[in-house]
Scaffold this motif. Structure first.
Motif, mmCIF file in Angstrom:
data_model
loop_
_atom_site.group_PDB
_atom_site.id
_atom_site.type_symbol
_atom_site.label_atom_id
_atom_site.label_comp_id
_atom_site.label_asym_id
_atom_site.label_seq_id
_atom_site.Cartn_x
_atom_site.Cartn_y
_atom_site.Cartn_z
ATOM 1 N N GLY A 81 6.525 2.611 6.417
ATOM 2 C CA GLY A 81 6.277 3.343 7.654
ATOM 3 C C GLY A 81 6.251 4.850 7.517
ATOM 4 N N LYS A 82 6.600 5.372 6.350
ATOM 5 C CA LYS A 82 6.664 6.824 6.147
ATOM 6 C C LYS A 82 5.427 7.298 5.384
ATOM 7 N N LEU A 83 4.803 8.366 5.877
ATOM 8 C CA LEU A 83 3.644 8.937 5.208
ATOM 9 C C LEU A 83 4.097 9.623 3.925
ATOM 10 N N MET A 84 3.575 9.156 2.783
ATOM 11 C CA MET A 84 3.998 9.667 1.480
ATOM 12 C C MET A 84 2.976 10.615 0.859
ATOM 13 N N ASP A 85 1.687 10.417 1.178
ATOM 14 C CA ASP A 85 0.644 11.214 0.542
ATOM 15 C C ASP A 85 -0.609 11.203 1.404
ATOM 16 N N THR A 86 -1.348 12.304 1.383
ATOM 17 C CA THR A 86 -2.631 12.416 2.070
ATOM 18 C C THR A 86 -3.651 12.956 1.073
ATOM 19 N N MET A 87 -4.791 12.281 0.984
ATOM 20 C CA MET A 87 -5.851 12.695 0.074
ATOM 21 C C MET A 87 -7.155 12.788 0.854
ATOM 22 N N ILE A 88 -7.846 13.902 0.715
ATOM 23 C CA ILE A 88 -9.112 14.107 1.415
ATOM 24 C C ILE A 88 -10.244 14.053 0.398
ATOM 25 N N GLY A 89 -11.341 13.396 0.772
ATOM 26 C CA GLY A 89 -12.489 13.289 -0.119
ATOM 27 C C GLY A 89 -12.433 12.022 -0.950
ATOM 28 N N VAL A 90 -13.447 11.836 -1.775
ATOM 29 C CA VAL A 90 -13.540 10.634 -2.596
ATOM 30 C C VAL A 90 -12.493 10.688 -3.717
ATOM 31 N N ASN A 91 -11.746 9.602 -3.849
ATOM 32 C CA ASN A 91 -10.739 9.470 -4.897
ATOM 33 C C ASN A 91 -11.103 8.297 -5.798
ATOM 34 N N GLN A 92 -10.980 8.502 -7.095
ATOM 35 C CA GLN A 92 -11.302 7.438 -8.043
ATOM 36 C C GLN A 92 -10.219 6.357 -8.011
ATOM 37 N N LYS A 93 -10.610 5.153 -8.403
ATOM 38 C CA LYS A 93 -9.720 4.004 -8.356
ATOM 39 C C LYS A 93 -8.447 4.226 -9.177
ATOM 40 N N ASP A 94 -8.578 4.787 -10.384
ATOM 41 C CA ASP A 94 -7.386 4.952 -11.219
ATOM 42 C C ASP A 94 -6.385 5.930 -10.611
ATOM 43 N N VAL A 95 -6.885 6.945 -9.902
ATOM 44 C CA VAL A 95 -5.998 7.915 -9.238
ATOM 45 C C VAL A 95 -5.219 7.225 -8.116
ATOM 46 N N LEU A 96 -5.932 6.459 -7.298
ATOM 47 C CA LEU A 96 -5.286 5.750 -6.181
ATOM 48 C C LEU A 96 -4.301 4.722 -6.691
ATOM 49 N N GLU A 97 -4.716 3.978 -7.704
ATOM 50 C CA GLU A 97 -3.860 2.945 -8.271
ATOM 51 C C GLU A 97 -2.573 3.549 -8.825
ATOM 52 N N ALA A 98 -2.680 4.679 -9.519
ATOM 53 C CA ALA A 98 -1.505 5.339 -10.102
ATOM 54 C C ALA A 98 -0.534 5.774 -9.003
ATOM 55 N N LYS A 99 -1.053 6.295 -7.891
ATOM 56 C CA LYS A 99 -0.188 6.721 -6.791
ATOM 57 C C LYS A 99 0.534 5.541 -6.158
ATOM 58 N N ILE A 100 -0.182 4.428 -6.009
ATOM 59 C CA ILE A 100 0.415 3.216 -5.425
ATOM 60 C C ILE A 100 1.487 2.649 -6.362
ATOM 61 N N LEU A 101 1.146 2.539 -7.646
ATOM 62 C CA LEU A 101 2.094 1.976 -8.616
ATOM 63 C C LEU A 101 3.338 2.840 -8.751
ATOM 64 N N LYS A 102 3.176 4.156 -8.626
ATOM 65 C CA LYS A 102 4.321 5.062 -8.704
ATOM 66 C C LYS A 102 5.315 4.774 -7.576
ATOM 67 N N LEU A 103 4.794 4.465 -6.376
ATOM 68 C CA LEU A 103 5.676 4.129 -5.244
ATOM 69 C C LEU A 103 6.358 2.784 -5.440
ATOM 70 N N MET A 104 5.723 1.902 -6.168
ATOM 71 C CA MET A 104 6.299 0.565 -6.393
ATOM 72 C C MET A 104 7.509 0.627 -7.311
ATOM 73 N N ASN A 105 7.550 1.601 -8.183
ATOM 74 C CA ASN A 105 8.625 1.663 -9.190
ATOM 75 C C ASN A 105 9.836 2.429 -8.707
#
Length: 105
Positions: A81-105
């Motif tokens: 429920g908490k906003l952790m990150d905001t990204m504007i514009g096109v983001n590549q899959k590996d960048v998004l995946e890395a941000k998500i995986l970082k929150l998982m750990n």
């Protein structure tokens, strides 16, 4: 399988628990059409680990206003429920995946 389309009614329930990446987009937006296949691919690959969702800003103006979306695509990353990150514009899959995986750990 693809990303979950959120509405004003479903948004709060969806972001309450776990990790949710939300893509604010519109059908007329060129960069959004580049971002969308990446979002759907992530949704397939991270199924069961994180929720990948989309919000059409033309249909869900209240949510776009609530988060001050002025440029699209805009990607908001939530954890429990908490906003952790905001990204504007096109983001590549590996960048998004890395941000998500970082929150998982």
């Amino acid at each position: 399988m693809s990303a979950t389309a959120l509405t004003n009614q479903t948004f709060n329930d969806q972001i309450q628990s776990g990790i949710t990446l939300v893509d604010f987009w519109a059908p007329w937006c060129g960069p959004c059409r580049i971002q969308l296949p990446i979002i759907h691919q992530l949704a397939d690959e991270l199924k069961g680990k994180a929720t990948i969702a989309t919000i059409n800003v033309d249909e869900q103006t209240e949510l776009a206003t609530r988060f001050g979306i002025r440029s699209i695509p805009a990607l908001l990353l939530f954890q429990d429920g908490k906003l952790m990150d905001t990204m504007i514009g096109v983001n590549q899959k590996d960048v998004l995946e890395a941000k998500i995986l970082k929150l998982m750990n």
